[in-house]
Design an enzyme around this catalytic site. Structure first.
Site, PDB file in Angstrom:
ATOM      1  N   ASN A 110      12.924   4.079   6.629  1.00 46.59           N
ATOM      2  CA  ASN A 110      14.455   4.450   6.325  1.00 46.59           C
ATOM      3  C   ASN A 110      15.340   4.103   7.563  1.00 46.59           C
ATOM      4  O   ASN A 110      15.038   3.396   8.279  1.00 46.59           O
ATOM      5  CB  ASN A 110      14.474   5.890   5.950  1.00 46.59           C
ATOM      6  CG  ASN A 110      15.416   6.440   5.082  1.00 46.59           C
ATOM      7  OD1 ASN A 110      16.559   5.967   5.054  1.00 46.59           O
ATOM      8  ND2 ASN A 110      15.168   6.937   3.849  1.00 46.59           N
ATOM      9  N   HIS A 136      14.090   0.501   7.797  1.00 49.62           N
ATOM     10  CA  HIS A 136      12.506   0.324   7.682  1.00 49.62           C
ATOM     11  C   HIS A 136      11.825  -0.530   8.720  1.00 49.62           C
ATOM     12  O   HIS A 136      11.113  -1.644   8.505  1.00 49.62           O
ATOM     13  CB  HIS A 136      12.263  -0.579   6.305  1.00 49.62           C
ATOM     14  CG  HIS A 136      12.609   0.567   5.043  1.00 49.62           C
ATOM     15  ND1 HIS A 136      12.397   1.903   5.153  1.00 49.62           N
ATOM     16  CD2 HIS A 136      13.125   0.155   3.793  1.00 49.62           C
ATOM     17  CE1 HIS A 136      12.844   2.445   3.895  1.00 49.62           C
ATOM     18  NE2 HIS A 136      13.079   1.287   3.125  1.00 49.62           N
ATOM     19  N   HIS A 210       6.194   2.026   0.102  1.00 52.42           N
ATOM     20  CA  HIS A 210       7.448   1.773  -0.645  1.00 52.42           C
ATOM     21  C   HIS A 210       7.277   1.128  -1.888  1.00 52.42           C
ATOM     22  O   HIS A 210       7.827   0.264  -2.389  1.00 52.42           O
ATOM     23  CB  HIS A 210       8.183   0.944   0.369  1.00 52.42           C
ATOM     24  CG  HIS A 210       9.598   1.036  -0.011  1.00 52.42           C
ATOM     25  ND1 HIS A 210      10.299   0.649  -1.002  1.00 52.42           N
ATOM     26  CD2 HIS A 210      10.719   1.517   0.647  1.00 52.42           C
ATOM     27  CE1 HIS A 210      11.731   0.835  -1.095  1.00 52.42           C
ATOM     28  NE2 HIS A 210      11.929   1.357   0.135  1.00 52.42           N
ATOM     29  N   SER A 211       6.156   1.653  -2.768  1.00 57.30           N
ATOM     30  CA  SER A 211       5.874   1.001  -4.072  1.00 57.30           C
ATOM     31  C   SER A 211       7.262   1.380  -5.108  1.00 57.30           C
ATOM     32  O   SER A 211       7.669   2.575  -4.862  1.00 57.30           O
ATOM     33  CB  SER A 211       4.697   1.205  -4.632  1.00 57.30           C
ATOM     34  OG  SER A 211       3.641   0.767  -4.078  1.00 57.30           O
ATOM     35  N   GLN A 318      11.898  10.358  -0.153  1.00 54.58           N
ATOM     36  CA  GLN A 318      13.128   9.483  -0.473  1.00 54.58           C
ATOM     37  C   GLN A 318      13.099   9.086  -1.954  1.00 54.58           C
ATOM     38  O   GLN A 318      11.957   8.720  -2.218  1.00 54.58           O
ATOM     39  CB  GLN A 318      13.336   8.580   0.453  1.00 54.58           C
ATOM     40  CG  GLN A 318      14.579   7.473   0.080  1.00 54.58           C
ATOM     41  CD  GLN A 318      15.758   8.152   1.004  1.00 54.58           C
ATOM     42  OE1 GLN A 318      15.637   8.689   1.854  1.00 54.58           O
ATOM     43  NE2 GLN A 318      16.832   7.327   0.683  1.00 54.58           N
ATOM     44  N   GLU A 346       9.137   7.903  -1.570  1.00 52.08           N
ATOM     45  CA  GLU A 346       8.616   7.638  -0.127  1.00 52.08           C
ATOM     46  C   GLU A 346       8.563   8.820   0.624  1.00 52.08           C
ATOM     47  O   GLU A 346       9.390   9.342   0.886  1.00 52.08           O
ATOM     48  CB  GLU A 346       9.449   6.519   0.411  1.00 52.08           C
ATOM     49  CG  GLU A 346      10.073   5.391  -0.133  1.00 52.08           C
ATOM     50  CD  GLU A 346      11.545   4.726   0.087  1.00 52.08           C
ATOM     51  OE1 GLU A 346      11.697   4.549   1.142  1.00 52.08           O
ATOM     52  OE2 GLU A 346      12.254   4.566  -0.883  1.00 52.08           O
TER      53      GLU A 346
END
Ligand code: GLA
Length: 384
Positions: A110, A136, A210-211, A318, A346
């Site tokens: 993030n 990120h 982060h899929s 997130q 996330e």
């Protein structure tokens, strides 16, 4: 006699064929996983992929570039498998075209405001890769590094452990961090993700998977607006126009951010609400209720009945509703992923924690190893 010899030779040849047929690609004769070569990148790095799928064909394939989930097969109510996560058919586009599809992001998942923070009285400046912020991990985050994979066997199932050393000063962060991500796929369709890290000096540290999920199937090109989502959070962290938290933790009650009871993602996304204009939809951190391992979110595709339950020990989640997807990135099987056609969930520390005294402390310290676990559990639920 001659016939006998020929017969014996044929039997031997058949036995050899049999062995090849029963020994899945990416395993040794004893069944241990080895990974299989996937691709050599233009910069010479070799990328290996690891197939964690079970006997029923369910499960993920994961590569060492970014410790990235390439695909994940999950059954619907009729037992029909579909790949429910976005990505590319080859490794190279993950370096150039990917909005972090499937990757592990860090050293700080993030945003950090304007790439600046102070720690122990010293000011630090990070690489800016998402004007005017660091996102990120910076220009070359954990998602663009090739991790070192090794097979692991736990009581839960077979898996792979990826390890990476992030040098002192990488992207501007202090301290050498050794980090690992371990993925295990279980027979009852759970993806267990364990993160571990140590450091040689105090550093901000935040790591997330982060899929991008579309439980109808990643190749359906359908939006996720009719997926229902429930988030176990009474509060969220509103942001400024640059998607940096204001520091407030207001209640979700009476706002579009109230996902305490499951509702379709599209129900309130179009409401007139200033917060929804900044990221073009949902792109916020929810303050998860409780602590320790607990359910953070439940995502359901009402058509296929596929349900994904995300549990974590992390303080935040997130939820990003794919607002920056615009059909310009061509993914697996030539699919152009449309606007809002997947969600990222996330699990993480809150964004910009290094600059927010009111947020949980996301500092990794020498002698205090980091461990966290997130579980993505897949099953089905009858919907009408
Ligand atoms: C994260 C951010 C989003 C966006 C995506 C990548 O989820 O919160 O704003 O940057 O990554 O496109």
């Amino acid at each position: 006699m001659r016939k006998l010899v020929i017969g014996a030779a044929m039997a031997l040849a058949l036995a050899a064929c049999d062995q090849a047929a029963t020994q899945p690609e990416g395993t040794t004769e004893e069944g241990a996983m080895t990974g299989t070569p996937f691709e050599k990148l233009a910069d010479g790095r070799e990328v290996t992929k690891w197939d964690l799928r079970g006997a029923d064909g369910s499960g993920p394939i994961i590569m060492d570039l970014g410790a990235t989930i390439l695909s994940l097969q999950a059954p619907d109510m009729a037992g029909e498998m579909a790949d429910v996560t976005f990505g590319f058919d080859t490794a190279a586009p993950y370096l150039t075209d990917s909005p972090y599809f499937g990757a592990v992001v860090g050293r700080y998942a993030n945003r950090i405001k304007e790439g600046k923070f102070s720690l122990d009285g010293k000011d630090y400046t990070l690489a800016i890769n998402n004007e005017p912020n660091t996102l990120h991990g910076g220009k070359v985050g954990f998602d663009k590094r090739v991790w070192k994979g090794e097979p692991v066997t736990t009581a839960d199932g077979k898996g792979v452990k990826f390890t990476l050393v992030s040098p002192d000063g990488e992207e501007g962060y202090p301290g050498e961090v050794t980090v690992s991500t371990t993925y295990v796929w279980t027979a009852d369709h759970k993806l267990i993700v364990d993160f571990d890290a140590t450091t040689t000096a105090n550093t901000p540290f935040n790591i997330a998977q982060h899929s991008y999920w579309n439980l109808a199937g990643a190749n359906t090109a359908k939006t996720v607006l009719d997926h229902t989502l429930q988030i176990n959070a009474d509060k969220y962290t509103p942001v400024t126009k640059n998607l940096i938290p204001t520091g407030e933790l207001p209640p979700v009650e009476g706002t579009p951010f109230d996902f305490r009871t499951a509702k379709p993602i599209g129900r309130d996304i179009g409401q007139s609400n200033e917060q929804l204009t900044f990221g073009g939809g949902f792109d916020h951190n929810w303050v998860l209720n409780g602590s320790g391992m607990r359910v953070a979110a439940v995502l359901v595709d009402p058509t296929s009945g596929r349900r994904m339950t995300v549990s974590t020990d992390q303080p935040g989640l997130q939820f990003y509703s794919g607002n920056f997807l615009d059909g310009k990135v061509t993914g697996k099987g030539g699919n152009a992923y449309p606007y809002r056609s997947a969600v990222a969930l996330e699990t993480q520390y809150f964004p910009d924690s290094p600059n927010q005294t009111g947020f949980p402390d996301a500092t990794l310290r020498p002698g205090k190893p980091f461990h966290s676990r997130t579980i993505y559990a897949f099953d089905t639920v009858a919907t009408n």
